[in-house]
Design an enzyme around this catalytic site. Structure first.
Site, short mmCIF file in Angstrom:
data_model
loop_
_atom_site.label_atom_id
_atom_site.label_comp_id
_atom_site.label_asym_id
_atom_site.label_seq_id
_atom_site.Cartn_x
_atom_site.Cartn_y
_atom_site.Cartn_z
N GLU A 85 0.83 -1.19 0.00
CA GLU A 85 0.00 0.00 0.00
C GLU A 85 0.87 1.25 0.00
O GLU A 85 1.97 1.25 0.56
CB GLU A 85 -0.91 0.01 1.23
CG GLU A 85 -1.91 -1.11 1.16
CD GLU A 85 -2.92 -1.08 2.29
OE1 GLU A 85 -4.00 -1.67 2.11
OE2 GLU A 85 -2.66 -0.46 3.33
N CYS A 106 5.99 -6.41 8.04
CA CYS A 106 7.07 -5.91 8.90
C CYS A 106 7.36 -6.93 9.99
O CYS A 106 6.43 -7.50 10.57
CB CYS A 106 6.68 -4.57 9.52
SG CYS A 106 7.99 -3.86 10.54
N CYS A 335 -1.14 6.42 9.24
CA CYS A 335 -0.01 5.64 9.76
C CYS A 335 -0.50 4.45 10.57
O CYS A 335 -1.39 4.58 11.38
CB CYS A 335 0.83 6.48 10.70
SG CYS A 335 1.61 7.84 9.91
#
Ligand code: SAH
Ligand code: SF4
Length: 342
Positions: A85, A106, A335
């Site tokens: 993304e 991650c 975020c």
């Protein structure tokens, strides 16, 4: 686009070097998305290149726009089918910022971050990293959006310093005046704190903005919020930040998400202040308090008035501090909300 490979390809087709040069500006600066639009090329070359390669290594799967139109999120498919993304933000009238991913998923696994819940799938290549910026340049051209993509932040999916080599390569491409031509001071890289790479970064990119996702300034709490802290605890981070300040003249941004009852207590503010004081001159530090974007986690955002009170404590200690409210919360484009189930 991998510029070196593209140049090779044009050479292999028996074309003179200036044919490649004719591509640079239209592709990287203007956001042209097909070889057919390169007006200085003969039809035969447009056709041959069109068959052999594509300008973008990523393919658009889904696009969402926030209600206020200041945030767009794109899901892009890599050549191997992996999804990433990227987000285009318009923080002010004249500024266009791309928030880009450096990995698929991650490995750090911060419990408040949606990407952290995916685990790590793989690193992105420099081409895949820079192609996210290229994608937005193409998008702006296609949508006839006036203005220029001028800022890039490495704050999408992934830990950029766990993919240091490709991240470095991508930074050089973004700053290359004959390619993306972005100013170093318009690029920001954020890390969860891979200490040795902070020092390497200061050496390699002293002009690029640097942010450390701190979120807690005592080891026990930080171990739970940013698990990489177990490998690189605060004492190590402090040393790396000090070295950073010796090498770079730029401010360090300390990112701190305010989580209700977890890291927003009085003692947390005090720990944060002591940590900042131990790093270096306070005028070289900036604490960015971030309003938590809800994810599938037990955390809650600190109420606005409490966030203001926390900020006041920081400012009373003569530390610069702002509160950042992220754009795009309604489309999970803010975020920590970037996740694509695959
Ligand atoms: N992995 C790097 C860069 C990507 S995350 C890092 O952690 O720094 C970019 C920023 O988003 C970081 O400061 C991160 O802490 C923050 N973030 C993650 N989850 C968030 C959430 N749910 N709400 C608000 N900010 C978040
Ligand atoms: Fe990874 Fe950054 Fe999310 Fe932590 S906040 S899991 S380091 S992307």
């Amino acid at each position: 686009m991998d510029w070196e490979k593209t140049r090779e390809l044009i050479k292999e087709l028996g074309e003179p070097a200036y044919r490649a040069e004719q591509l640079r500006k239209p592709v990287f600066e203007e956001g042209v998305s097909s070889y057919g639009e390169i007006s200085t090329w003969p039809e035969s070359l447009k056709e041959k290149m069109g068959k052999k390669s594509q300008i973008l290594s990523l393919r658009l799967k889904e696009m969402t726009v926030s209600q206020d139109q200041r945030c767009r999120k794109a899901v892009l498919e890599c050549r191997d089918g992996k999804m990433i993304e990227t987000v285009l933000l318009r923080p002010s009238q004249a500024r266009w910022t791309a928030c880009i991913s450096s990995q698929v998923g991650c490995a750090v696994g911060c419990p408040f971050c949606a990407t952290g819940q995916m685990g790590i799938k793989r690193n992105l290549s420099a081409e895949e990293i820079t192609d996210q910026a290229l994608f937005w340049r193409q998008f702006m051209r296609q949508e006839k959006i006036a203005g220029r993509l001028s800022h890039v932040v490495y704050m999408g999916m992934g830990e950029p310093f766990s993919n240091y080599e490709q991240m470095s390569k991508s930074l050089k491409i973004l700053m290359d005046q004959s390619l993306f031509n972005l100013a170093a001071r318009h690029i920001s890289v954020s890390t969860s704190g891979i200490a040795p790479k902070i020092e390497a970064f200061a050496e390699d990119f002293p002009q690029v903005n640097f942010a450390l996702s701190l979120h807690a300034a005592d080891d026990k709490l930080r171990d739970s919020l940013v698990p990489v802290n177990k490998a690189y605890p605060l004492a190590k981070i402090r040393e790396s930040l000090k070295k950073y300040l010796q090498k770079s003249s730029r401010k360090i941004f300390l990112e701190y998400i305010l989580l209700k009852g977890t890291n927003d207590r009085n003692e947390d503010a005090e720990n944060l202040i002591s940590f900042a004081r131990s790093v270096g001159p306070l005028e070289l530090l900036h604490v960015n308090l971030i309003v938590f974007n809800q994810t599938d986690s037990p955390f809650k955002a600190t109420a606005e008035k409490d966030a203001r009170a926390f900020q006041k404590k920081i400012m009373n200690a003569k530390i610069h501090s702002t509160i950042r409210q992220n754009l795009g919360r309604d489309i999970d484009g803010a975020c920590g909300q970037l996740i694509f189930k695959q």
